[in-house]
Design a protein around this motif. Structure first.
Motif, PDB file in Angstrom:
ATOM      1  N   GLU A  90     -62.604   3.773   1.376  1.00 42.01           N
ATOM      2  CA  GLU A  90     -61.715   4.425   2.317  1.00 42.01           C
ATOM      3  C   GLU A  90     -60.973   3.356   3.110  1.00 42.01           C
ATOM      4  N   VAL A  91     -59.832   3.739   3.641  1.00 43.76           N
ATOM      5  CA  VAL A  91     -59.078   2.892   4.565  1.00 43.76           C
ATOM      6  C   VAL A  91     -58.991   3.682   5.864  1.00 43.76           C
ATOM      7  N   PRO A  92     -59.859   3.395   6.834  1.00 45.86           N
ATOM      8  CA  PRO A  92     -59.877   4.190   8.070  1.00 45.86           C
ATOM      9  C   PRO A  92     -58.538   4.149   8.783  1.00 45.86           C
ATOM     10  N   ASP A  93     -58.163   5.291   9.383  1.00 45.48           N
ATOM     11  CA  ASP A  93     -56.907   5.339  10.133  1.00 45.48           C
ATOM     12  C   ASP A  93     -57.115   4.771  11.534  1.00 45.48           C
ATOM     13  N   VAL A  94     -56.059   4.754  12.319  1.00 46.10           N
ATOM     14  CA  VAL A  94     -56.111   4.138  13.648  1.00 46.10           C
ATOM     15  C   VAL A  94     -57.141   4.822  14.531  1.00 46.10           C
ATOM     16  N   ALA A  95     -57.200   6.148  14.480  1.00 47.11           N
ATOM     17  CA  ALA A  95     -58.150   6.878  15.321  1.00 47.11           C
ATOM     18  C   ALA A  95     -59.587   6.504  14.965  1.00 47.11           C
ATOM     19  N   ALA A  96     -59.874   6.440  13.668  1.00 51.15           N
ATOM     20  CA  ALA A  96     -61.233   6.101  13.238  1.00 51.15           C
ATOM     21  C   ALA A  96     -61.589   4.675  13.636  1.00 51.15           C
ATOM     22  N   ARG A  97     -60.638   3.762  13.523  1.00 49.32           N
ATOM     23  CA  ARG A  97     -60.912   2.370  13.883  1.00 49.32           C
ATOM     24  C   ARG A  97     -61.098   2.220  15.395  1.00 49.32           C
ATOM     25  N   THR A  98     -60.336   2.973  16.162  1.00 47.59           N
ATOM     26  CA  THR A  98     -60.494   2.912  17.617  1.00 47.59           C
ATOM     27  C   THR A  98     -61.873   3.396  18.026  1.00 47.59           C
ATOM     28  N   LEU A  99     -62.311   4.522  17.459  1.00 52.61           N
ATOM     29  CA  LEU A  99     -63.639   5.048  17.754  1.00 52.61           C
ATOM     30  C   LEU A  99     -64.717   4.045  17.358  1.00 52.61           C
ATOM     31  N   GLU A 100     -64.583   3.470  16.181  1.00 56.05           N
ATOM     32  CA  GLU A 100     -65.571   2.513  15.708  1.00 56.05           C
ATOM     33  C   GLU A 100     -65.602   1.274  16.591  1.00 56.05           C
TER      34      GLU A 100
ATOM     35  N   ALA B  11     -76.170   4.705  25.759  1.00 56.16           N
ATOM     36  CA  ALA B  11     -74.971   4.131  25.137  1.00 56.16           C
ATOM     37  C   ALA B  11     -74.124   5.192  24.430  1.00 56.16           C
ATOM     38  N   ASP B  12     -74.762   6.148  23.777  1.00 52.42           N
ATOM     39  CA  ASP B  12     -73.986   7.191  23.079  1.00 52.42           C
ATOM     40  C   ASP B  12     -73.151   8.003  24.053  1.00 52.42           C
ATOM     41  N   ALA B  13     -73.724   8.298  25.243  1.00 50.86           N
ATOM     42  CA  ALA B  13     -72.985   9.050  26.239  1.00 50.86           C
ATOM     43  C   ALA B  13     -71.785   8.248  26.745  1.00 50.86           C
ATOM     44  N   VAL B  14     -71.949   6.938  26.896  1.00 50.66           N
ATOM     45  CA  VAL B  14     -70.834   6.095  27.318  1.00 50.66           C
ATOM     46  C   VAL B  14     -69.717   6.144  26.287  1.00 50.66           C
ATOM     47  N   VAL B  15     -70.073   6.028  25.013  1.00 49.29           N
ATOM     48  CA  VAL B  15     -69.056   6.065  23.951  1.00 49.29           C
ATOM     49  C   VAL B  15     -68.321   7.405  23.967  1.00 49.29           C
ATOM     50  N   ARG B  16     -69.056   8.507  24.128  1.00 53.87           N
ATOM     51  CA  ARG B  16     -68.394   9.824  24.169  1.00 53.87           C
ATOM     52  C   ARG B  16     -67.411   9.893  25.323  1.00 53.87           C
ATOM     53  N   ALA B  17     -67.809   9.377  26.484  1.00 55.01           N
ATOM     54  CA  ALA B  17     -66.912   9.431  27.649  1.00 55.01           C
ATOM     55  C   ALA B  17     -65.651   8.608  27.426  1.00 55.01           C
ATOM     56  N   LEU B  18     -65.794   7.483  26.739  1.00 56.43           N
ATOM     57  CA  LEU B  18     -64.650   6.588  26.525  1.00 56.43           C
ATOM     58  C   LEU B  18     -63.732   7.052  25.399  1.00 56.43           C
ATOM     59  N   THR B  19     -64.189   7.956  24.574  1.00 59.36           N
ATOM     60  CA  THR B  19     -63.398   8.365  23.407  1.00 59.36           C
ATOM     61  C   THR B  19     -63.013   9.832  23.423  1.00 59.36           C
ATOM     62  N   ASP B  20     -63.493  10.605  24.385  1.00 61.84           N
ATOM     63  CA  ASP B  20     -63.116  12.026  24.441  1.00 61.84           C
ATOM     64  C   ASP B  20     -61.653  12.178  24.838  1.00 61.84           C
TER      65      ASP B  20
ATOM     66  N   HIS C 276     -66.784  -4.416   3.878  1.00 63.05           N
ATOM     67  CA  HIS C 276     -65.535  -4.250   4.640  1.00 63.05           C
ATOM     68  C   HIS C 276     -64.689  -5.499   4.432  1.00 63.05           C
ATOM     69  N   ILE C 277     -63.584  -5.338   3.747  1.00 62.72           N
ATOM     70  CA  ILE C 277     -62.699  -6.455   3.436  1.00 62.72           C
ATOM     71  C   ILE C 277     -61.260  -6.032   3.698  1.00 62.72           C
ATOM     72  N   GLY C 278     -60.568  -6.776   4.560  1.00 62.46           N
ATOM     73  CA  GLY C 278     -59.145  -6.529   4.767  1.00 62.46           C
ATOM     74  C   GLY C 278     -58.800  -5.111   5.167  1.00 62.46           C
ATOM     75  N   GLY C 279     -59.668  -4.475   5.951  1.00 61.90           N
ATOM     76  CA  GLY C 279     -59.414  -3.107   6.393  1.00 61.90           C
ATOM     77  C   GLY C 279     -59.865  -2.036   5.423  1.00 61.90           C
TER      78      GLY C 279
END
Length: 405
Positions: free
Chosen positions: A332-342, A396-405, A302-305
């Protein structure tokens, strides 16, 4: 031989980045060096590793020279997108890096130093099978600039090791730790829990043994059944039981209690250290989303996005570099949605947590419910950060789902 590589756009033969890519000089730079060789394939493992009969023409004794060709290529590519940054961390992973002679690992590290520089006080880690670590090996690694040894203990119980297809002698873990200490290296031990046939008492034995070794750092990972592995096939045929979620939760609580009582503090869901200085800075860099270049077959970067990954097989990797071509298979260059989820997925796993301000949309409305359910810490949330409780770490996975749904 590892899971399939992701799909992505092709990479030019010269490995150049998409137009406009710039590396931020203020962003830390790490180096991962993948050594894809193992004596035996463990039944649970889906890493990109190869035993001697799977190499199909690739040679271990030529591997260091092959990887150094990628190091030279990376220096040329990176010089085109920003000022040179010294490596803040270097991590030899695998596979079993210590199947190579320590001199080969030292040459690879010297190549990184020559190409990029290595920052003062950098953390340089080598993963090791306990059977491969002697006083001489540890001393030579330390002399080359290695600072930390991560020892694959997994379990102290023979029948659990057998269930995992681990072939090392449990007694050699203590020998490896002593060798590392004598060489002045920091020590981490890795554990796995939830193997077929492993009882809570078996796990208690392994945890007590690990604590008695007095390491600086402990990683404890729940066994995950990966598609395509020997263990997945055994479970599907009914030959061994699948991991029990409730038992694995009990095992997590046991190790967290035992390590806490021994002076360790959790800093990531599966990692504990005696002090902040003894955390794995390299792995923290992944969770914090900084830059790194992964060298070797199947390694990701991962370099420079921009994210990119190398061809998987050592023979294909060597052939690309011998032809003066980049070994990258896709990017790939992840978009904003993918970066937010990650960002949510990774940052919630660490003790410092995730700023509430970085949770978007409906996810922010889930915070109050997660506090009420005992999954995130209320006082921390009031102060603007989402920090998992121990129950939250288990879910932790359930927390991530709740925060990103």
């Amino acid at each position: 031989m590892g899971a399939a590589l992701p799909l992505g756009e092709p990479v030019p033969a010269d490995g150049s980045f998409p137009a406009g890519t710039r590396a931020d000089p203020a962003t830390a730079f790490g180096v991962y060096l993948h050594v894809p060789f193992c004596r035996v394939r463990c039944g649970y493992c889906d890493f990109n590793t190869y035993t001697s009969d799977e190499l199909r023409g690739a040679r271990q004794d030529q591997y260091a020279d092959t990887l150094l060709r990628e190091v030279a290529l990376a220096r040329q590519i990176l010089d085109g997108i920003g000022p040179r940054r010294p490596a803040a961390t270097v991590f030899f992973g695998g596979g079993t890096p210590t199947l190579l002679p320590p001199g080969d690992l030292g040459r690879m590290l010297a190549g990184v130093r020559d190409a990029f520089g290595i920052a003062d006080g950098a953390e340089v880690t080598v993963e090791a099978n306990p059977d491969t670590v002697t006083d001489a090996v540890a001393a030579e690694l330390a002399a080359s600039g290695v600072t930390r040894l991560s020892i694959g203990m997994q379990s102290a119980v023979p029948h659990v090791l057998a269930a995992l297809d681990r072939t090392h002698d449990p007694a050699n873990v203590r020998t490896a730790v002593a060798a590392a200490r004598a060489a002045g290296l920091d020590v981490s031990v890795d554990l796995i829990y939830g193997a077929p046939g492993e009882s809570l008492e078996d796990w208690r034995t392994s945890v007590r043994t690990a604590v008695d070794l007095a390491p600086d750092h402990v990683s404890a990972y729940a066994l995950i059944i990966e598609d395509g592995t020997k263990l997945a096939r055994q479970i599907r045929r009914g030959e061994v039981p699948a991991p029990d979620d409730d038992l694995q939760a009990d095992m997590y609580e046991l190790v967290d209690d035992a390590l806490g009582a021994a002076g360790f503090e959790w800093y990531e869901v599966s990692n504990w250290a005696r002090s902040d200085e003894q955390r794995s800075r390299h792995n923290l860099a992944y969770w914090q989303g900084t830059d790194w270049w992964g060298f070797g077959p199947g390694a990701h970067s991962h370099i420079g996005g921009v994210r990119f990954w190398n061809v998987k097989h050592p023979a294909a990797y060597a052939q690309r570099l011998a032809s003066r071509e980049s070994p990258a298979a896709g990017r790939e260059v992840p978009d904003v949605a993918a970066r937010t989820l990650e960002n949510v997925l990774l940052r919630t796993r660490i003790r410092e947590g995730l700023p509430v301000s970085e949770v978007l949309g409906e996810g922010r409305h889930a915070v109050a419910t997660l506090i009420a359910d005992g999954l995130i810490d209320g006082p921390s949330a009031i102060h603007g950060r989402i920090v998992l409780t121990r129950r939250g770490r288990l879910l932790a996975d359930a927390v991530v789902r709740a925060l990103t749904d």
